[in-house]
Design a protein around this motif. Structure first.
Motif, mmCIF file in Angstrom:
data_model
loop_
_atom_site.group_PDB
_atom_site.id
_atom_site.type_symbol
_atom_site.label_atom_id
_atom_site.label_comp_id
_atom_site.label_asym_id
_atom_site.label_seq_id
_atom_site.Cartn_x
_atom_site.Cartn_y
_atom_site.Cartn_z
ATOM 1 N N ILE A 1 -37.834 54.283 -30.524
ATOM 2 C CA ILE A 1 -37.245 54.917 -31.706
ATOM 3 C C ILE A 1 -36.236 53.978 -32.367
ATOM 4 N N VAL B 1 -41.180 63.783 -26.226
ATOM 5 C CA VAL B 1 -40.130 62.766 -26.287
ATOM 6 C C VAL B 1 -38.795 63.431 -26.001
ATOM 7 N N ASN B 2 -37.986 62.806 -25.177
ATOM 8 C CA ASN B 2 -36.653 63.341 -24.916
ATOM 9 C C ASN B 2 -35.876 63.392 -26.224
ATOM 10 N N ARG C 1 -36.955 54.029 -22.369
ATOM 11 C CA ARG C 1 -38.158 53.506 -23.053
ATOM 12 C C ARG C 1 -38.350 54.196 -24.397
ATOM 13 N N GLU C 2 -38.169 55.510 -24.414
ATOM 14 C CA GLU C 2 -38.333 56.254 -25.671
ATOM 15 C C GLU C 2 -37.247 55.866 -26.682
ATOM 16 N N THR C 3 -36.021 55.687 -26.179
ATOM 17 C CA THR C 3 -34.926 55.268 -27.057
ATOM 18 C C THR C 3 -35.229 53.910 -27.673
ATOM 19 N N SER D 1 -33.167 60.844 -27.066
ATOM 20 C CA SER D 1 -33.539 59.474 -27.375
ATOM 21 C C SER D 1 -33.495 59.232 -28.881
ATOM 22 N N HIS E 1 -37.630 56.942 -18.550
ATOM 23 C CA HIS E 1 -38.411 57.400 -19.686
ATOM 24 C C HIS E 1 -37.552 57.465 -20.944
#
Length: 254
Positions: free
Chosen positions: A10, A98-99, A5-7, A102, A2
């Motif tokens: 962004i 969102v982490n 993917r989030e990184t 990221s 996850h």
């Protein structure tokens, strides 16, 4: 998976914002041309000094031009995150599922990508000025990757300043602290020709070891005794700066 993917998303968002600014390339090209024209040709006679390590002064200062471009990125790389903070977009991301790391990784990856493009432009420009890379194509690739990592390390300093101050003026003026790191080196003159406090400052400046590694690949090829110290310095500096930026980022977003 996850966070990866989030990184990525962004990173792509920040990268698109950078691609919309042609000045990113121009700001690298103009000073680089200036350095080649106003240092390369006028000081080319220095290669006649006994013991000078290169027959081409343009080749000798190419490492300096690359390092200067990357070091000066440190202050600029923090502006995307600082702008997001000041406009409130950063707070919206913090509230989203969102982490948080990221966002930091995305910013650092954009800095590395920007550095990669800048170094590629300077290498192409140096080639146009007749510089021959003794390390060959592999050497050029190593220099680009090596300096991209260096770009991430310097970006951490800019991010730390931005996160601590949250002030545009302080972040913008932080480029002044990068100037001595770039010029207190052997970028324009071999260390054997230096004297006094300047020679001492060059010895303790970690950026000089990075510069020597890059310049060695350019003018000498694979001379590992000169290359490896810069590799180790960069590895240590990157670990320390990324850890410091992560710690301050965690406190700033807690």
């Amino acid at each position: 998976m996850h966070i990866a993917r989030e990184t990525y998303f962004i990173y792509m968002r920040n990268l698109k914002a950078r691609l919309g600014q042609p000045g990113v390339i121009i700001s690298t090209l103009v000073p680089s041309v200036f350095m080649f024209l106003f240092f390369g040709a006028p000081l080319s006679g220095m290669t006649n000094i006994p013991g000078f390590p290169s027959e081409s002064y343009e080749a000798y200062i190419t490492g300096m031009i690359i390092v200067l471009a990357v070091v000066m990125n440190g202050a600029d790389s923090a502006f995307t995150m600082l702008t997001d903070m000041l406009t409130g977009y950063f707070d919206k991301l913090l509230l989203a599922p969102v982490n948080r790391f990221s966002m930091l990784l995305g910013a650092l990856l954009v800095s590395g990508t920007r550095t990669m493009v800048q170094v590629f432009v300077i290498v192409a420009l140096a080639t146009a000025f007749g510089v021959r890379f003794e390390g060959g194509i592999l050497g050029v690739l190593v220099v680009i990757v090596f300096m991209s990592i260096f770009g991430v390390a310097t970006a951490c300093i800019g991010l730390i300043i931005a996160l601590k101050t949250k002030n545009v003026e302080a972040t913008q003026s932080s480029f002044l602290m990068f100037m001595p790191l770039a010029f207190l080196t052997t970028g324009l003159m071999p260390q054997e020709f230096l004297t006094g406090w300047f020679k001492w400052a060059v010895t303790v400046n970690p950026v000089n070891y990075v510069l020597v590694s890059v310049r060695t690949i350019i003018i000498d090829g694979w001379v590992w005794d000169s290359i490896l110290p810069g590799f180790w310095v960069l590895a240590a500096a990157t670990m320390v700066l990324v850890s410091a930026a992560t710690w301050i980022y965690r406190r700033a977003t807690a």
